[in-house]
Design a protein around this motif. Structure first.
Motif, mmCIF file in Angstrom:
data_model
loop_
_atom_site.group_PDB
_atom_site.id
_atom_site.type_symbol
_atom_site.label_atom_id
_atom_site.label_comp_id
_atom_site.label_asym_id
_atom_site.label_seq_id
_atom_site.Cartn_x
_atom_site.Cartn_y
_atom_site.Cartn_z
ATOM 1 N N UNK A 1 19.543 5.186 36.609
ATOM 2 C CA UNK A 1 19.920 4.238 35.547
ATOM 3 C C UNK A 1 18.726 3.333 35.232
ATOM 4 N N UNK A 2 18.358 3.262 33.953
ATOM 5 C CA UNK A 2 17.322 2.294 33.573
ATOM 6 C C UNK A 2 17.866 1.364 32.494
ATOM 7 N N UNK A 3 17.302 0.167 32.459
ATOM 8 C CA UNK A 3 17.705 -0.850 31.480
ATOM 9 C C UNK A 3 16.438 -1.485 30.908
ATOM 10 N N UNK A 4 16.475 -1.760 29.610
ATOM 11 C CA UNK A 4 15.388 -2.514 28.993
ATOM 12 C C UNK A 4 15.879 -3.908 28.655
ATOM 13 N N UNK A 5 15.175 -4.947 29.105
ATOM 14 C CA UNK A 5 15.497 -6.277 28.570
ATOM 15 C C UNK A 5 14.322 -6.722 27.693
ATOM 16 N N UNK A 6 14.643 -6.928 26.433
ATOM 17 C CA UNK A 6 13.583 -7.149 25.446
ATOM 18 C C UNK A 6 13.643 -8.511 24.767
ATOM 19 N N UNK A 7 14.837 -8.867 24.305
ATOM 20 C CA UNK A 7 14.923 -10.063 23.461
ATOM 21 C C UNK A 7 14.992 -11.355 24.270
ATOM 22 N N UNK B 1 20.681 13.561 33.836
ATOM 23 C CA UNK B 1 20.072 13.115 35.091
ATOM 24 C C UNK B 1 19.573 11.669 34.995
ATOM 25 N N UNK B 2 19.534 11.162 33.766
ATOM 26 C CA UNK B 2 19.011 9.799 33.575
ATOM 27 C C UNK B 2 19.793 9.177 32.426
ATOM 28 N N UNK B 3 20.216 7.929 32.608
ATOM 29 C CA UNK B 3 20.830 7.189 31.495
ATOM 30 C C UNK B 3 20.038 5.892 31.295
ATOM 31 N N UNK B 4 19.544 5.718 30.075
ATOM 32 C CA UNK B 4 18.782 4.510 29.758
ATOM 33 C C UNK B 4 19.592 3.611 28.828
ATOM 34 N N UNK B 5 19.650 2.327 29.148
ATOM 35 C CA UNK B 5 20.397 1.367 28.329
ATOM 36 C C UNK B 5 19.452 0.364 27.673
ATOM 37 N N UNK B 6 19.604 0.209 26.370
ATOM 38 C CA UNK B 6 18.938 -0.891 25.672
ATOM 39 C C UNK B 6 19.710 -2.151 26.031
ATOM 40 N N UNK B 7 19.020 -3.232 26.322
ATOM 41 C CA UNK B 7 19.700 -4.455 26.749
ATOM 42 C C UNK B 7 20.390 -5.189 25.621
ATOM 43 N N UNK B 8 21.651 -4.878 25.357
ATOM 44 C CA UNK B 8 22.486 -5.541 24.353
ATOM 45 C C UNK B 8 23.929 -5.260 24.760
ATOM 46 N N UNK C 1 0.843 -1.201 0.000
ATOM 47 C CA UNK C 1 0.000 0.000 0.000
ATOM 48 C C UNK C 1 0.875 1.248 0.000
ATOM 49 N N UNK C 2 1.969 1.150 0.748
ATOM 50 C CA UNK C 2 2.886 2.290 0.843
ATOM 51 C C UNK C 2 4.208 1.780 1.419
ATOM 52 N N UNK C 3 5.248 2.557 1.222
ATOM 53 C CA UNK C 3 6.556 2.162 1.763
ATOM 54 C C UNK C 3 7.330 3.414 2.118
ATOM 55 N N UNK C 4 8.033 3.386 3.242
ATOM 56 C CA UNK C 4 8.871 4.550 3.590
ATOM 57 C C UNK C 4 10.108 4.111 4.366
ATOM 58 N N UNK C 5 11.052 5.007 4.455
ATOM 59 C CA UNK C 5 12.261 4.785 5.253
ATOM 60 C C UNK C 5 12.068 5.459 6.591
ATOM 61 N N UNK C 6 12.643 4.897 7.588
ATOM 62 C CA UNK C 6 12.499 5.452 8.926
ATOM 63 C C UNK C 6 13.785 5.175 9.706
ATOM 64 N N UNK C 7 14.166 6.093 10.567
ATOM 65 C CA UNK C 7 15.264 5.806 11.494
ATOM 66 C C UNK C 7 14.732 4.863 12.561
ATOM 67 N N UNK C 8 15.490 3.803 12.876
ATOM 68 C CA UNK C 8 15.007 2.833 13.856
ATOM 69 C C UNK C 8 16.073 2.467 14.868
ATOM 70 N N UNK C 9 15.797 1.399 15.606
ATOM 71 C CA UNK C 9 16.667 0.985 16.712
ATOM 72 C C UNK C 9 16.002 1.445 18.008
ATOM 73 N N UNK C 10 16.037 0.584 19.018
ATOM 74 C CA UNK C 10 15.277 0.886 20.248
ATOM 75 C C UNK C 10 15.679 2.207 20.897
ATOM 76 N N UNK C 11 16.971 2.398 21.131
ATOM 77 C CA UNK C 11 17.408 3.626 21.811
ATOM 78 C C UNK C 11 17.119 4.837 20.933
ATOM 79 N N UNK C 12 17.317 4.655 19.635
ATOM 80 C CA UNK C 12 17.058 5.741 18.682
ATOM 81 C C UNK C 12 15.568 6.104 18.688
#
Ligand code: FRU
Length: 299
Positions: free
Chosen positions: A169-175, A135-142, A34-45
């Protein structure tokens, strides 16, 4: 320091090629989307994008390939007021990229990701950062070994900043990966995805926060979003709070919904709101996001 929330998001940035289809294709067929586009991705991004939209002052910290996609990625960060001064550019690499199919019939997003040769962040890269700006650092879990050391570095910094300028400090565990377990006892705020919870054999968000809480440091907040079932969270005093989901009339794009929930919840917690109000805000903003394609309509 400005009154805006200075939040550093550590993790990946990639190039997403997003195709919208009426229904998920059959294998070995040929069709138009139907449509297609480019996007910046990645969890932290993606989380940086949402923090920028909410009016925080996000900084992206990750590696970016010096390939032809770099210009698109950096310009797009700038569009959403994300600072990329600390991004580490690697020459001679390909940009990580994902092919993504959004199905209009079900609202699903199917991701096929590739990272051929872009190196992960090093501890030396991290040690160059002036932590007093955040004041805050967030980490993607990798990149588990390196981010464990980065978190230790912030803990050391915090020891000499007990005057209210210490960093959360925050961390995401996703995979669904065993190695992520070692990150559980490290942060002040831990986001656990439904995918990881199911990988561990947990069947709902309440069970997940309860079981994960037992493995965290005292005082840690554990937060678990569960798609259309909303989110639950617990603090170390064992108090459990919940939020329902806020689905739009039509779900059109769930790509980055989890990253959106995380960013909005961090924004709210960092603004001093309660845990319950913060996960409710996270669910509301994630609900808004899944009702539109990409993030552009939310600008
Ligand atoms: C969404 C996302 C996409 C990316 C993929 C990487 O959470 O970050 O933007 O392509 O996941 O796994």
């Amino acid at each position: 320091m400005s009154s805006k929330l200075n939040i550093l998001c550590v993790g990946a940035c990639c190039f997403d090629i997003v195709s919208q289809v009426l229904k998920y294709p059959l294998e070995d067929t040929d069709q138009r989307c139907l449509d297609q586009h480019w996007q910046r991705g990645g969890n932290a991004s993606n989380s940086c994008t949402v923090l920028g939209l909410l009016g925080a002052k996000p900084t992206f910290f990750g590696t970016i390939a010096d390939s032809h996609e770099k210009r698109f990625l950096l310009e797009d960060f700038a569009k959403f007021d994300v600072n990329t001064d600390y991004a580490v550019i690697h020459e001679g690499c390909d940009s990580p990229a994902s092919c993504i199919i959004l199905s209009a019939a079900t609202g699903s997003r199917t991701i096929v990701h590739s990272n051929k040769n872009l190196p992960e962040l090093s501890v030396e890269d991290f040690n160059k950062i002036d932590l007093s700006a955040f004041q805050w650092v967030h980490f993607e879990g990798r990149n588990v070994t390196n981010i464990t050391k980065m978190i230790e570095h912030i803990r050391e910094y915090n020891k000499s900043h007990q005057d209210g300028s210490s960093i959360t400090i925050s961390v995401e565990i996703e995979n669904a990966k065993h190695e992520l377990e070692s990150l559980i006892p490290l942060p002040d705020v831990l986001f656990v995805s439904k995918d990881y919870a199911m990988f561990k054999g947990y069947t709902n968000k309440e069970e997940t926060v309860e079981k994960i809480q037992a493995q965290t440091i005292p005082g840690c907040l554990v937060i678990c979003p569960w798609g259309e079932d909303g989110a639950s969270a617990s603090s170390s005093d064992g108090q459990l709070v919940h939020s329902s989901a806020f689905p739009p009339s039509q779900v059109v794009d769930t790509l980055g919904a989890g990253d959106t929930f995380i960013a909005a919840t961090i924004f709210s917690l960092a603004s001093g709101c309660t845990l319950k109000d913060s996960i409710t805000f996270g669910c509301r903003i994630a609900g808004l996001k899944v009702g539109v394609i990409g993030w552009e309509p939310l600008r």
